[in-house]
Enzyme design. Structure first.
Site, PDB file in Angstrom:
ATOM      1  N   ASP A 115      -9.799 -14.688 -57.277  1.00 15.26           N
ATOM      2  CA  ASP A 115      -8.732 -15.783 -56.970  1.00 15.26           C
ATOM      3  C   ASP A 115      -9.141 -17.263 -57.620  1.00 15.26           C
ATOM      4  OD1 ASP A 115      -6.686 -17.703 -56.113  1.00 15.26           O
ATOM      5  OD2 ASP A 115      -7.464 -17.804 -54.208  1.00 15.26           O
ATOM      6  N   ASP A 120      -3.800 -20.370 -61.117  1.00 17.27           N
ATOM      7  CA  ASP A 120      -4.006 -19.769 -59.942  1.00 17.27           C
ATOM      8  C   ASP A 120      -3.731 -18.314 -60.191  1.00 17.27           C
ATOM      9  OD1 ASP A 120      -4.315 -18.875 -57.394  1.00 17.27           O
ATOM     10  OD2 ASP A 120      -3.332 -20.242 -56.315  1.00 17.27           O
TER      11      ASP A 120
END
Length: 395
Positions: free
Chosen positions: A107, A288
């Site tokens: 992430d 992201d």
């Protein structure tokens, strides 16, 4: 920080063009695609998780490819497994001595290395047993993360060895869960590996895995390349630490400046088009990998939806036409170049006779540029400058 949005967001559903030096990879061990029967597409939950994730840090409301074991060359390649409808992507990471296999969502929107453990009596997955690792050292600092859907997790910190694509990090800070919500038990992953900047780590002063790859001289460059596959094209994905893989780059890389003042890979999108029609001018966004959808602020989302004739569902999601032939590509302009989201990614999932869009909106005043965009465009993240380089991707 990403864990909140990214890991679970995914569970939810959830200026100048520069040619870059060639970075190749070596054939290695193949990984099989894994499907999780418990997963259900839920775009609404993805939106909620994204909002909660970023609210923590701002005042504003497999088919995997191959592993490269080549520390000598200063790069390491990690294959990813694509879960269901590109809901999330995880890698199997080795932790401890002897190594224990942990499934982690990578992430770029968070900076913590978090996973379940045998210290947790309520966890559905007890992936890591510290008593079986000779290199484990308890630190004991507390950490806690909560999500927009009401789920949460907390635990203690420790250090241990972590291996990424043949690159062994020694003394990496890890966050072990001692408690987690029941919603975690049916997931495909054991935790999150944050790739954002260390300023947003839940535990202050913690070095991220990328920090340690750099400081321990395990990679020759402070970069990592990201390719995310599509289920429709066989799934999979790959992270290359210390380099990137030109086999998944279609064309030249364009350099885009990054604003990391809030700990994220923040970029400026200078234009947004549906086909040839401009629908929005400049806005800020965050790249992201831990978020499933492309999430705009509400005003921008409304303009994009109107251009596609999409219906606002009132929960941050849109219902869009299921006929791909009626959907023109969505183009985001960055670094003076347009990068596209094609029709097949504008439809996230079909629910009955209706389709949910691969884009949505939130109450935040910036965009979250998630996997809807990233599974169509290769990104090289450079922590050192900081900057990113982007190019269209290919399987």
């Amino acid at each position: 920080m990403k864990f909140s949005l990214a890991l679970l967001a995914t569970v939810a559903l959830a200026t100048i063009s520069q040619a870059a030096p060639v970075e190749k990879q070596v054939a290695g061990k193949p990984f099989q695609l894994v499907k999780n029967p418990h997963y259900q597409a839920n775009a609404t939950r993805a939106i909620f998780r994204a909002e909660k994730k970023y609210a923590r840090h701002t005042a504003i409301p497999e088919q995997g490819k191959t592993i490269v074991k080549s520390a000598a060359s200063g790069t390491g390649s990690v294959p990813m497994t694509d879960v269901d409808y590109d809901v999330e992507y995880y890698a199997t990471v080795s932790v401890g001595t002897p190594a224990q296999s942990i499934k982690l969502d990578f992430d770029t929107g968070s900076s913590d290395l978090w996973f379940s453990s045998t210290l947790c009596t309520s966890c559905g997955s007890k992936s890591f047993d510290p008593t079986k690792s000779s290199t484990y050292k308890k630190v004991g600092k507390s950490w806690q993360i909560s999500y927009g859907d009401g789920s949460s997790a907390s635990g203690i910190t420790a250090t241990d060895n972590v291996e990424l694509g043949g690159l062994k990090i020694t003394g990496q800070t890890i966050e072990l869960a001692t408690r987690e919500s029941s919603s975690f038990s049916s997931g495909a992953i054991d935790g999150i590996l944050g790739l954002g900047f260390d300023t947003i780590s839940t535990v202050a002063g913690t070095k991220t895995p990328v920090d340690n790859l750099i400081s321990q001289n395990l990679i020759s460059k402070p970069i990592f390349g990201v390719w995310l596959g599509k289920q429709s094209e066989g799934g999979g994905g790959e992270y290359v630490f210390g380099g990137y893989n030109t086999d998944h780059i279609d064309g030249s890389l364009t350099t885009v400046k990054v604003d990391n003042s809030q700990g994220w890979y923040g970029v400026t999108v200078s234009g947004l088009k549906v086909g040839s029609k401009s629908v929005a001018s400049s806005f800020d966004g965050i790249l992201d990998t831990g978020t499933t959808l492309l999430i705009f602020d509400q005003a921008t989302g409304s303009k994009v939806a109107a251009a596609y004739g999409a219906k606002d569902n009132g929960d941050g999601t849109y219902t869009i036409s299921c006929d791909q032939s009626k959907l023109q590509p969505l183009a985001l302009t960055m670094g003076g170049k347009d990068f596209f989201v094609p029709a097949d990614s504008l439809i996230y999932v079909k629910q009955g006779s209706q389709c949910i869009a691969g884009f949505g909106y939130s109450s935040m005043d910036f965009a979250i540029i998630g996997d809807t965009f990233l599974k169509n465009n290769y990104v090289v993240f450079n922590q050192g400058v900081p900057e990113v380089q982007i190019a269209p991707s290919k399987a």
